[in-house]
Design an enzyme around this catalytic site. Structure first.
Site, PDB file in Angstrom:
ATOM      1  N   ARG A 251     -13.618  -8.791   0.839  1.00  0.00           N
ATOM      2  CA  ARG A 251     -12.197  -8.470   0.716  1.00  0.00           C
ATOM      3  C   ARG A 251     -11.354  -9.716   0.989  1.00  0.00           C
ATOM      4  O   ARG A 251     -10.327  -9.940   0.350  1.00  0.00           O
ATOM      5  CB  ARG A 251     -11.819  -7.327   1.681  1.00  0.00           C
ATOM      6  CG  ARG A 251     -12.387  -5.959   1.298  1.00  0.00           C
ATOM      7  CD  ARG A 251     -11.813  -5.473  -0.031  1.00  0.00           C
ATOM      8  NE  ARG A 251     -10.379  -5.548  -0.039  1.00  0.00           N
ATOM      9  CZ  ARG A 251      -9.569  -4.580   0.413  1.00  0.00           C
ATOM     10  NH1 ARG A 251     -10.073  -3.449   0.852  1.00  0.00           N
ATOM     11  NH2 ARG A 251      -8.252  -4.735   0.382  1.00  0.00           N
TER      12      ARG A 251
ATOM     13  N   GLN B 174      -9.984  -3.982  -3.794  1.00  0.00           N
ATOM     14  CA  GLN B 174     -11.319  -3.492  -3.467  1.00  0.00           C
ATOM     15  C   GLN B 174     -12.265  -3.701  -4.654  1.00  0.00           C
ATOM     16  O   GLN B 174     -13.412  -4.137  -4.487  1.00  0.00           O
ATOM     17  CB  GLN B 174     -11.242  -1.997  -3.102  1.00  0.00           C
ATOM     18  CG  GLN B 174     -12.562  -1.426  -2.662  1.00  0.00           C
ATOM     19  CD  GLN B 174     -13.033  -2.032  -1.347  1.00  0.00           C
ATOM     20  OE1 GLN B 174     -12.310  -2.040  -0.366  1.00  0.00           O
ATOM     21  NE2 GLN B 174     -14.261  -2.538  -1.318  1.00  0.00           N
TER      22      GLN B 174
ATOM     23  N   ARG C 217       0.883  -1.176   0.000  1.00  0.00           N
ATOM     24  CA  ARG C 217       0.000   0.000   0.000  1.00  0.00           C
ATOM     25  C   ARG C 217       0.913   1.215   0.000  1.00  0.00           C
ATOM     26  O   ARG C 217       1.676   1.422   0.962  1.00  0.00           O
ATOM     27  CB  ARG C 217      -0.907  -0.022   1.235  1.00  0.00           C
ATOM     28  CG  ARG C 217      -1.662   1.252   1.445  1.00  0.00           C
ATOM     29  CD  ARG C 217      -2.776   1.114   2.460  1.00  0.00           C
ATOM     30  NE  ARG C 217      -3.915   0.449   1.858  1.00  0.00           N
ATOM     31  CZ  ARG C 217      -5.149   0.432   2.382  1.00  0.00           C
ATOM     32  NH1 ARG C 217      -5.391   1.043   3.518  1.00  0.00           N
ATOM     33  NH2 ARG C 217      -6.137  -0.198   1.767  1.00  0.00           N
TER      34      ARG C 217
ATOM     35  N   HIS D 228      -7.154   0.692  -6.586  1.00  0.00           N
ATOM     36  CA  HIS D 228      -7.373  -0.197  -5.433  1.00  0.00           C
ATOM     37  C   HIS D 228      -8.002  -1.490  -5.967  1.00  0.00           C
ATOM     38  O   HIS D 228      -9.189  -1.771  -5.731  1.00  0.00           O
ATOM     39  CB  HIS D 228      -8.273   0.495  -4.411  1.00  0.00           C
ATOM     40  CG  HIS D 228      -8.242  -0.120  -3.047  1.00  0.00           C
ATOM     41  ND1 HIS D 228      -7.443  -1.214  -2.720  1.00  0.00           N
ATOM     42  CD2 HIS D 228      -8.918   0.195  -1.901  1.00  0.00           C
ATOM     43  CE1 HIS D 228      -7.633  -1.525  -1.442  1.00  0.00           C
ATOM     44  NE2 HIS D 228      -8.514  -0.696  -0.928  1.00  0.00           N
TER      45      HIS D 228
ATOM     46  N   CYS E 238     -16.470   1.342   0.261  1.00  0.00           N
ATOM     47  CA  CYS E 238     -15.308   0.489   0.549  1.00  0.00           C
ATOM     48  C   CYS E 238     -14.925   0.514   2.020  1.00  0.00           C
ATOM     49  O   CYS E 238     -14.275  -0.407   2.500  1.00  0.00           O
ATOM     50  CB  CYS E 238     -14.124   0.929  -0.305  1.00  0.00           C
ATOM     51  SG  CYS E 238     -13.668   2.652  -0.035  1.00  0.00           S
TER      52      CYS E 238
ATOM     53  N   ASP F 236     -17.277   6.885  -1.723  1.00  0.00           N
ATOM     54  CA  ASP F 236     -16.051   6.733  -0.926  1.00  0.00           C
ATOM     55  C   ASP F 236     -15.786   8.085  -0.267  1.00  0.00           C
ATOM     56  O   ASP F 236     -16.428   9.097  -0.600  1.00  0.00           O
ATOM     57  CB  ASP F 236     -14.894   6.299  -1.851  1.00  0.00           C
ATOM     58  CG  ASP F 236     -13.584   6.061  -1.113  1.00  0.00           C
ATOM     59  OD1 ASP F 236     -13.607   5.895   0.132  1.00  0.00           O
ATOM     60  OD2 ASP F 236     -12.515   6.049  -1.763  1.00  0.00           O
TER      61      ASP F 236
HETATM   62  N1   CP Z   1     -11.381  -0.575   2.060  1.00  0.00           N
HETATM   63  C1   CP Z   1     -10.117  -0.611   2.544  1.00  0.00           C
HETATM   64  O1   CP Z   1      -9.146  -0.727   1.782  1.00  0.00           O
HETATM   65  O2   CP Z   1     -10.026  -0.506   3.891  1.00  0.00           O
HETATM   66  P1   CP Z   1      -8.683  -0.320   4.731  1.00  0.00           P
HETATM   67  O3   CP Z   1      -8.122   1.032   4.365  1.00  0.00           O
HETATM   68  O4   CP Z   1      -9.099  -0.410   6.167  1.00  0.00           O
HETATM   69  O5   CP Z   1      -7.723  -1.400   4.342  1.00  0.00           O
HETATM   70  N1  NVA Z   2      -9.913   6.472  -1.413  1.00  0.00           N
HETATM   71  C1  NVA Z   2      -9.573   6.033  -0.080  1.00  0.00           C
HETATM   72  C2  NVA Z   2      -9.829   4.585   0.060  1.00  0.00           C
HETATM   73  C3  NVA Z   2      -9.541   3.985   1.394  1.00  0.00           C
HETATM   74  C4  NVA Z   2      -9.771   2.501   1.436  1.00  0.00           C
HETATM   75  C5  NVA Z   2      -8.108   6.364   0.185  1.00  0.00           C
HETATM   76  O1  NVA Z   2      -7.290   6.249  -0.733  1.00  0.00           O
HETATM   77  O2  NVA Z   2      -7.787   6.756   1.299  1.00  0.00           O
END
Ligand code: CP
Ligand code: NVA
Length: 298
Positions: free
Chosen positions: A282, A127, A97, A124, A254, A215
């Site tokens: 997930r 997701q 990430r 993502h 999400c 989101d």
């Molecule tokens: N939806 C999602 O990616 O959640 P987290 O940021 O908690 O991993």
């Molecule tokens: N768009 C959000 C998604 C979190 C799961 C982010 O990037 O923070």
């Protein structure tokens, strides 16, 4: 060696194969990670992604190792290339990430081990796969279903559009000016055959939708823009009133969510919400991806 940085790294047949593996009971999958490690490197916080990846790895016989960037120091303590080569000495793959999608491309480009995107500024995909699984459970097929995304055209929106759109859904977006997909992003989505249209008024696209998705307005790393974004997204809160023209629509998010900002509590905690099956998916999506990457090519 294959990587998963975005949904369109998979052909449509491969996308279907990953989803089929995700839906298979754990006991019917080969433990393809038996005796192997998987590095999970996080530059940002996570609840769903970390936990689903760790448990999916264990379900396939492997050992997940959670690493924060405070410890690893990607590009500060050590170059990205040296980190990638080092982790490749111990692990079957690197799942990361990151802030910058380009960092994932550099990791994958080294060809050391498979690289999986656990969220970047652009995409993502884990997701998007869970979103597709959630909606497939709702209707069996996504063909001709209208999936409407209200809010920021961000990483989650792009992977949603690529995953569900390629499975036949029509993707509609309502995003304020300045927070929309640029023409290159729309071209990339359309290049995969997805029917996608973008506007700036929820009232134009929500009526008649089969699913409505939103989101956060401020993604991780954008916290300094939060006030400005709250102003820009005024009128984009998903409420029961906004959904009046889509009486049968299910609601997806999400998570994490901010009730009272991008979604009203009456929607996310109400009968049309599917956010808990979506969160559970997930785990299934993670297992499907890992099973596919490490050998179960159906
Ligand atoms: N939806 C999602 O990616 O959640 P987290 O940021 O908690 O991993
Ligand atoms: N768009 C959000 C998604 C979190 C799961 C982010 O990037 O923070």
């Amino acid at each position: 060696m294959r990587h998963l940085l975005e949904i369109d790294d998979l052909t449509l047949d491969e996308l279907r194969a990953v989803l089929e593996l995700a839906r298979r009971p754990v006991g019917e999958l080969t433990p393809v990670l038996a005796g192997r490690g998987l590095a999970l490197l996080f530059q940002k916080p996570s609840t769903r992604t970390r936990n689903s990846m760790e448990i999916a790895t264990v379900q396939l016989g492997g050992h997940p190792v959670y690493l924060t960037d405070v410890e690893v120091g990607l590009e500060t303590r050590e170059t990205l290339e040296d980190v990638t080569r080092t982790l490749g000495c111990y692990h079957a793959g690197i799942c990361a990430r990151v802030f910058s999608h380009a960092h994932l491309e550099r990791m994958a480009g080294l060809g050391v081990v498979p690289v999986v995107n656990l969220l970047s500024d652009e995409a993502h995909p884990m997701q998007g796969l869970a979103d597709a699984l959630t909606l497939m459970a709702e209707w069996d097929s996504l063909e001709e279903r209208v999936i409407t995304y209200v809010g920021d055209a961000n990483n989650v929106a792009r992977s949603l559009a690529l995953a569900c759109g390629r499975l036949g859904a029509r993707i509609r977006l309502a995003c304020p000016p300045g927070y929309q997909f640029d023409p290159a992003q729309l071209d990339r989505i359309r290049a995969t055959g997805v029917d996608v249209e973008q506007g700036d008024r929820p009232a134009d696209v929500v009526p008649g939708s089969d699913a409505v998705y939103t989101d956060v307005w401020t993604s991780m790393g954008q916290e300094a823009e939060a006030q400005q974004r709250r102003r820009a997204f005024e009128g984009f809160t998903v409420t029961d009133a906004m959904l009046a023209g889509a009486p049968g629509a299910v609601f997806l998010h999400c998570l994490p969510a901010h009730r009272g900002e991008e979604v009203a509590a009456e929607v996310i905690d109400g009968p049309r919400s599917r956010v808990w099956p979506q969160a559970e998916n997930r785990l299934h999506a993670a297992r499907g991806v890992l099973a596919w990457l490490y050998g179960e090519r159906t």
